[in-house]
Design an enzyme around this catalytic site. Structure first.
Site, PDB file in Angstrom:
ATOM      1  N   GLU A 235       0.891  -1.176   0.000  1.00  6.92           N
ATOM      2  CA  GLU A 235       0.000   0.000   0.000  1.00  6.92           C
ATOM      3  C   GLU A 235       0.917   1.211   0.000  1.00  6.92           C
ATOM      4  O   GLU A 235       1.555   1.510   1.023  1.00  6.92           O
ATOM      5  CB  GLU A 235      -0.878  -0.001   1.259  1.00  6.92           C
ATOM      6  CG  GLU A 235      -1.822  -1.173   1.378  1.00  6.92           C
ATOM      7  CD  GLU A 235      -3.054  -1.052   0.490  1.00  6.92           C
ATOM      8  OE1 GLU A 235      -3.366   0.072   0.062  1.00  6.92           O
ATOM      9  OE2 GLU A 235      -3.683  -2.081   0.209  1.00  6.92           O
TER      10      GLU A 235
ATOM     11  N   CYS B 126      -1.646   9.368   2.368  1.00  6.83           N
ATOM     12  CA  CYS B 126      -1.355   8.772   1.064  1.00  6.83           C
ATOM     13  C   CYS B 126      -2.396   9.140   0.012  1.00  6.83           C
ATOM     14  O   CYS B 126      -2.077   9.346  -1.141  1.00  6.83           O
ATOM     15  CB  CYS B 126      -1.286   7.265   1.214  1.00  6.83           C
ATOM     16  SG  CYS B 126      -2.760   6.599   1.996  1.00  6.83           S
TER      17      CYS B 126
END
Ligand code: NAD
Length: 496
Positions: A265, A299
């Protein structure tokens, strides 16, 4: 007043509290630069100990073979232990992570509880399934007879799972790595970021309270060297990593020699497309909030604003006005919206990007400096650039600081081309009064998620999360979440 959990001096390994072999490292409050505690530091010895314990707990322990109901009961006890400590954990997240308090009731803490509940609901539904029954030629019958073929597909845990997490949402991500892996019968080692070790080490006393068998879940603190040792080790079957694309690449290389499964991720540089017919105030507020949230340390934050040229000047002015409303400062103050960056190095990286923007001729609209009224703490003003070239480094690389860039477009096709002209593909957004067009545009974006007109505006555990391209491999959350931690086995047999 001391910060909760910063007095942890040892690691819980195989049911014992073990003093570190590498001594202690000072941990800073990023808003004050004060040392909040000395965190134990692991080295080769601790890596050997946790992996031996995790291997033993998987290979000989009862954990992988327990009925699902018993593992669910253990995870529910862990959840109760976490909830009983909610106030103290949140106090730690403010001081160690610099998390503004508005984030605690969403992803930083409450999101972890939501994720546990969702993982449990998935585990309750996990069952072997049968293949279709088919008539097949009987391979052992030269006369050409047939058999009725059937099969079952069963799920098995991978084995030892290593979870490596970043500093920005440490508690949430430690839980999001550990819980689905545990429910599916794996044993787990978590290595949190060296900047936020206490948000991981605090799980120790809860592991004891929940009565998890020894070696089933361990947390050790260390930097890249410890992460490298864990990912290179042949005793590890699966690595689940959240962090930057560069470290993700390193982890793929480190894991290649032992051919383990790697789930990544990674970062993003996500685009918000603002069409001519968008609600301008909503779009501008979304942009201002997204670039400032957690000082840009997220993110999936939207940091590239692709704006129809006809409304670009009004958009830029409105974002600037909204940014002026945000209070910057120490998140110990609940009215603060924008906290600090994690360390001085992160602030300097942000400053380098700002300088790059200026050197490239982009137009600085807001921010651009350290706030003069905050002499202590790693603060940086939310910073907006207009007239940015999408191919510039400022528009292409993840800053991970509070910086947003505005890029104009004249047609939907151009907006989609610009949005997809990125090595990343984590999230994205479209703002438009024409929802059908927005939906069609969302289908064309090469990203793991797209929100339309603000989306659900919340941490949404039922939707899978993950990236295209450099933003990652695999998905967390969503209905197939547990499958990331399971191997399917097909058992086939003739039934007639
Ligand atoms: P980072 O990649 O620098 O570090 C993450 C973790 O990896 C830390 O625990 C670190 O100690 C460890 N590490 C570093 N080098 C290693 C190596 N060679 N081998 C094994 N482990 C190693 O990331 P960060 O600065 O802590 O966090 C910011 C990054 O995380 C950003 O890029 C952000 O986009 C990303 N992120 C992604 C998601 C997501 O879900 N996609 C969520 C949060 C953060």
């Amino acid at each position: 007043m001391s910060v909760p959990y910063t007095d942890i001096k040892s690691f819980l390994i195989d049911g014992e509290w073990v003093l570190p072999t590498q001594g202690y490292e000072p941990i800073l409050n990023p808003a004050t630069e004060e040392v909040i505690g000395e965190a134990p530091l692991a080295g080769r010895t601790e890596v050997e100990m946790v992996l031996a314990a995790a291997r033993q707990a998987f290979d000989q322990g009862p954990w992988p073979g327990l009925p699902m109901a018993e593992r669910i009961a253990a995870v529910k006890r862990l959840r109760a232990a976490i909830l009983a400590r909610e106030v103290r954990i949140k106090a730690l997240l403010i001081a160690e992570v610099g998390a503004a308090q508005l984030l605690l009731n969403s992803a930083q803490f409450n999101g972890a509880i939501e994720a546990i509940d969702y993982a449990i609901s998935l585990a309750e539904k996990l069952e072997p399934y049968g293949t279709p029954i088919e008539l097949k030629p009987n391979p052992f019958d030269s006369a050409g007879g047939e058999i009725l073929a059937a099969g079952m597909v069963v799920h098995e845990p991978y084995g030892v799972v290593v979870g490596i997490t970043p500093y920005n949402y440490p508690f949430l991500l430690n839980v999001v790595k550990a819980v689905p892996a545990l429910l599916t019968g794996n044993t787990v080692v978590i290595k949190p970021s060296q900047f936020t070790p206490f948000s991981g080490l605090l799980l120790g006393e809860m592991i004891v309270e929940a009565g998890l068998p020894h070696g089933v879940l361990s947390v050790i603190n260390g930097g890249p060297e410890v992460g490298a040792m864990l990912t290179e080790d042949p005793r590890v079957d699966l690595v689940t990593f959240t962090g930057s694309d560069k470290v993700g690449q390193a982890i793929l290389r480190q894991s290649a020699g032992t051919l383990k499964k790697v789930h990544l991720e990674l970062g993003g540089k996500s685009a918000l497309i603002v069409r001519q017919d968008a609600d301008l105030l909503k779009a501008a507020a979304t942009a201002a909030f997204s670039m400032s949230l957690h000082a840009g340390q997220g993110c999936a934050l939207l940091t590239r604003y692709l704006v129809h040229n006809s409304i670009r000047p009004a958009f830029v002015e409105t974002v600037k006005a909204v940014l002026g409303q945000f209070k910057l400062g120490n998140p110990a103050d609940p009215s603060v919206v924008v906290g600090p960056l994690i360390r001085e190095s992160a602030r300097q990286k942000t400053e380098q990007f700002v300088q790059m923007g200026l050197d490239a001729g982009a137009c600085l609209v807001a921010g651009g400096r350290r706030p003069a009224f905050l002499p202590r703490g790693f603060f940086h003003e939310p910073t907006l650039f207009d007239n940015v070239d999408n191919s510039s480094t400022l528009a292409q690389e993840e800053v991970f600081g509070p910086v947003g860039v505005v890029i104009g477009f004249d047609s939907d096709d151009e907006a989609i081309r610009l949005a997809n002209d990125s090595k990343f593909g984590l999230s994205g957004a479209v703002m438009s009064a024409d929802r059908a067009t927005a939906y069609r545009m969302a289908l064309k974006l090469r990203t793991g998620g797209v929100s339309i007109n603000g989306g659900t505006g919340d941490f949404f555990v039922k939707a899978p999360f993950g990236g295209f391209k450099h933003s990652g491999i695999g998905r967390e959350l969503g209905k197939d979440w547990l499958n990331e931690f399971l191997l399917e086995k097909s058992i086939t047999y003739p039934i007639g």
